[in-house]
Write a protein that holds these residues in place. Structure first.
Motif, PDB file in Angstrom:
ATOM      1  N   LEU A   1      -6.022   1.105   3.861  1.00  0.00           N
ATOM      2  CA  LEU A   1      -4.963  -0.067   4.135  1.00  0.00           C
ATOM      3  C   LEU A   1      -3.927   0.270   3.042  1.00  0.00           C
ATOM      4  O   LEU A   1      -2.569  -0.320   3.439  1.00  0.00           O
ATOM      5  CB  LEU A   1      -5.820  -1.458   3.581  1.00  0.00           C
ATOM      6  CG  LEU A   1      -6.885  -2.028   4.717  1.00  0.00           C
ATOM      7  CD1 LEU A   1      -7.460  -3.430   4.170  1.00  0.00           C
ATOM      8  CD2 LEU A   1      -6.227  -2.120   5.815  1.00  0.00           C
TER       9      LEU A   1
ATOM     10  N   THR B   1      -0.891   1.729   4.280  1.00  0.00           N
ATOM     11  CA  THR B   1       0.013   0.867   5.468  1.00  0.00           C
ATOM     12  C   THR B   1       0.886  -0.193   4.675  1.00  0.00           C
ATOM     13  O   THR B   1       1.708  -0.651   5.328  1.00  0.00           O
ATOM     14  CB  THR B   1      -0.973   0.038   6.442  1.00  0.00           C
ATOM     15  OG1 THR B   1      -1.644  -0.924   5.527  1.00  0.00           O
ATOM     16  CG2 THR B   1      -1.897   1.002   6.995  1.00  0.00           C
ATOM     17  N   LEU B   2       0.844  -0.252   3.313  1.00  0.00           N
ATOM     18  CA  LEU B   2       1.820  -1.083   2.600  1.00  0.00           C
ATOM     19  C   LEU B   2       2.910  -0.773   2.539  1.00  0.00           C
ATOM     20  O   LEU B   2       3.365   0.666   2.545  1.00  0.00           O
ATOM     21  CB  LEU B   2       1.177  -1.231   1.231  1.00  0.00           C
ATOM     22  CG  LEU B   2      -0.096  -1.849   0.877  1.00  0.00           C
ATOM     23  CD1 LEU B   2      -0.539  -1.741  -0.691  1.00  0.00           C
ATOM     24  CD2 LEU B   2      -0.086  -3.355   1.334  1.00  0.00           C
ATOM     25  N   PRO B   3       4.057  -1.598   2.644  1.00  0.00           N
ATOM     26  CA  PRO B   3       5.281  -1.134   2.459  1.00  0.00           C
ATOM     27  C   PRO B   3       5.719  -0.310   1.401  1.00  0.00           C
ATOM     28  O   PRO B   3       4.903  -0.643   0.059  1.00  0.00           O
ATOM     29  CB  PRO B   3       6.350  -2.353   2.372  1.00  0.00           C
ATOM     30  CG  PRO B   3       5.265  -3.314   3.089  1.00  0.00           C
ATOM     31  CD  PRO B   3       3.843  -2.851   2.584  1.00  0.00           C
TER      32      PRO B   3
ATOM     33  N   ASN C   1       7.851  -0.760  -0.991  1.00  0.00           N
ATOM     34  CA  ASN C   1       8.098  -1.747  -2.421  1.00  0.00           C
ATOM     35  C   ASN C   1       6.801  -2.426  -2.726  1.00  0.00           C
ATOM     36  O   ASN C   1       7.016  -3.319  -3.596  1.00  0.00           O
ATOM     37  CB  ASN C   1       9.285  -2.214  -2.325  1.00  0.00           C
ATOM     38  CG  ASN C   1       9.557  -3.220  -1.318  1.00  0.00           C
ATOM     39  OD1 ASN C   1       8.488  -3.260  -0.378  1.00  0.00           O
ATOM     40  ND2 ASN C   1      10.257  -4.356  -1.483  1.00  0.00           N
ATOM     41  N   GLU C   2       5.921  -2.349  -2.112  1.00  0.00           N
ATOM     42  CA  GLU C   2       4.539  -3.067  -2.300  1.00  0.00           C
ATOM     43  C   GLU C   2       3.696  -2.139  -3.018  1.00  0.00           C
ATOM     44  O   GLU C   2       2.671  -2.535  -3.994  1.00  0.00           O
ATOM     45  CB  GLU C   2       4.059  -3.694  -1.117  1.00  0.00           C
ATOM     46  CG  GLU C   2       2.591  -4.208  -1.331  1.00  0.00           C
ATOM     47  CD  GLU C   2       2.565  -5.650  -2.103  1.00  0.00           C
ATOM     48  OE1 GLU C   2       3.799  -6.282  -2.081  1.00  0.00           O
ATOM     49  OE2 GLU C   2       1.735  -5.869  -2.782  1.00  0.00           O
TER      50      GLU C   2
ATOM     51  N   PRO D   1       3.583  -0.110  -5.561  1.00  0.00           N
ATOM     52  CA  PRO D   1       3.823   0.083  -6.927  1.00  0.00           C
ATOM     53  C   PRO D   1       2.966  -1.249  -7.663  1.00  0.00           C
ATOM     54  O   PRO D   1       2.510  -1.111  -8.895  1.00  0.00           O
ATOM     55  CB  PRO D   1       5.348  -0.184  -7.308  1.00  0.00           C
ATOM     56  CG  PRO D   1       6.158   0.265  -6.246  1.00  0.00           C
ATOM     57  CD  PRO D   1       5.297  -0.216  -5.010  1.00  0.00           C
TER      58      PRO D   1
END
Lengths: 238, 247
Positions: free
Chosen positions: A97, A100-102, A104-105, A107
């Protein structure tokens, strides 16, 4: 500089709960369902520090429930007692999961590999073999932790704005006095746990370079915004 | 600026649309959980004594409104802490935390802090705040008490904008108020009422005798009502104060 011991924290201001209030709430509780809270089945103890300030560290008691195999949501208290203060929350996700994060997420999310393998993240009161079965999974996950109550600076109420938190990633970060205090209160030895967990492995793709804020500090800032103009919303009441 | 509560951080793969995405719990995991649960006491969780269903609005954009489910734990007569979910079934997502204080405690807060809080008087007297499955008659004394409290509610998962995982920094939430900009959309209320077989209108009428002192009505809470300003939370990258290398 030493870390603050959580047992020296100030009391929440206020009168003791009145008997009538307590009775009323007990009556209510027996009638209502507590769906999502009933799914909380796990207690994890670990340490967090502020994402902009490693010198401020807190003991964090997580009470977690699974949404599915890849996702847990946890309430964080300063201690695992009836009068524990709800100081924050954490979401824990699988590596799959996380990927799959963008960008800028990513960090915001910290790795768990070091604190699990180091012995610092543990389940109070749970026998070693059961702990290990779960911790070997936690070892590969990423967490996003937000605290709302800065008890380490002596706040007796949840003041200010939310704080992003980070977790231990290497030796030398955790204050020895905090470590020893937790070890003695929960009757465990981090060194011993470290041995037990030597076999565990972290994320399959290794620690992502954007995780743990890529080594940067993260600071939350409050900003005033104009309220958007609102047409009159039809009221429910005449 | 790395991220803001106002902006969605970026796209995620749509997957099967589930929120959150992920595989079903394995049998092994269920067994592990059962084993742990048998020996753990989970004390703070057992203290949650009330389930409240109400509505909240995003401070950064009050046209975005959500139904909320608070699981409330009282620490003393003047202070409560709530785990907030987006529904009341077992698949409910943990979307934030709300703290509730009495007027007495609220008055001790600095003015800048008070701006982050919202009042509960309107949403209680309007019948928006209710305890599913608990008779109103039993709740009445508690509601009189709570009508004079203030809340501070941070939302960490903006499910209503379609976030399949909790993205971005937390957002500050506000409470419904009986003026333009603070009213809850009728459709949201209707949906809630239908689900719990209640009537918000009837609750409002039965609470006509719940009064709120003037001091509470004139507080520094509900900042948007006087200033027409809300708050967003941004996250900025900075140097971390450290005692050892990181990560």
């Amino acid at each position: 500089m030493e870390g603050e011991n959580v047992s020296t924290q100030p009391e929440v201001p206020g009168e003791p709960t009145q008997t009538s209030t307590a009775l009323l709430e007990t009556a209510t509780a027996t009638l209502q369902g507590f769906g999502p809270v009933n799914k909380i089945h796990q207690h994890l103890c670990a340490f967090h520090f502020y994402a902009h300030d490693m010198t401020r560290q807190v003991e964090a008691h997580h009470f977690c429930g699974h949404q599915n195999e890849d996702f847990r949501q946890c309430l964080i208290y300063d201690k695992p007692d009836d009068d524990g203060k709800l100081i924050g929350l954490e979401y824990i996700i699988s590596e799959e999961l996380f990927l799959t994060l963008p960008d800028n997420e990513k960090p915001f999310w910290h790795t768990h590999e070091f604190e699990v393998k180091g012995g610092y993240l543990f389940m109070p009161g749970v026998p070693g073999p059961i702990q290990s079965q779960d911790l070997e999974k936690v070892c590969k996950t990423y967490g996003k932790t937000i605290h709302f109550w800065q008890i380490d600076r002596g706040d007796s109420l949840p003041l200010g704005i939310p704080q992003v938190m980070m977790a231990l990633t290497r030796d030398g970060q955790l204050y020895p006095n905090l470590a020893q205090d937790v070890e003695s209160r929960f009757g465990i030895s981090f060194a011993k746990e470290r041995e037990n967990r030597a076999y565990m492995t972290g994320p399959a793709h290794g620690l992502h370079p954007l995780g743990n804020a890529a080594g940067r500090g993260l600071q939350t800032v409050l900003r005033e915004v104009d309220c958007k103009p609102v047409e009159s919303v039809p009221s429910v009441f005449v | 600026m790395l991220s803001s509560s106002e902006e969605k951080p970026g796209q995620m793969p749509p997957g099967d649309g589930s929120i959150p995405p992920g595989k079903p719990m394995s049998f092994g995991q269920k067994m592990i959980d059962k084993g742990a649960q048998m020996v753990e006491s989970l004390k703070p969780i057992k203290q949650m004594s009330q389930h409240v269903c109400t509505f909240a609005l995003y401070s950064q954009d009050m046209s975005r409104q959500i139904e909320t489910h608070h699981h409330v734990n009282r620490l003393n007569q003047d202070f409560l802490q709530c785990a907030v979910y987006d529904s009341d079934d077992s698949t409910a997502r943990l979307i934030g935390v709300e703290y509730i204080v009495s007027d007495k405690i609220f008055q001790t807060l600095p003015p800048e802090e008070q701006k982050l809080w919202h009042s509960h008087a309107y949403e209680i007297t309007a019948g928006l705040w209710m305890n599913p499955r608990a008779p109103e008659a039993i709740q009445k004394p508690e509601l009189r008490d709570l009508a004079q409290t203030y809340g501070k509610f941070w939302c960490t998962w903006q499910v209503d904008r379609g976030d399949r995982l909790p993205l971005g920094p937390p957002a500050l939430m506000m409470s419904p108020q009986g003026v333009n900009g603070g009213m809850v959309m009728p459709e949201l209320v209707r949906k809630r009422d239908e689900k719990y077989k209640v009537s918000t209108d009837n609750l409002r009428m039965s609470r006509a005798d719940v009064t709120v002192p003037e001091t509470v009505l004139l507080s520094n809470a509900d900042y948007w009502m006087q200033s027409e300003k809300g708050f967003a939370v941004d996250v900025e990258e900075t140097d971390m104060k450290r005692i050892a290398p990181f990560p």
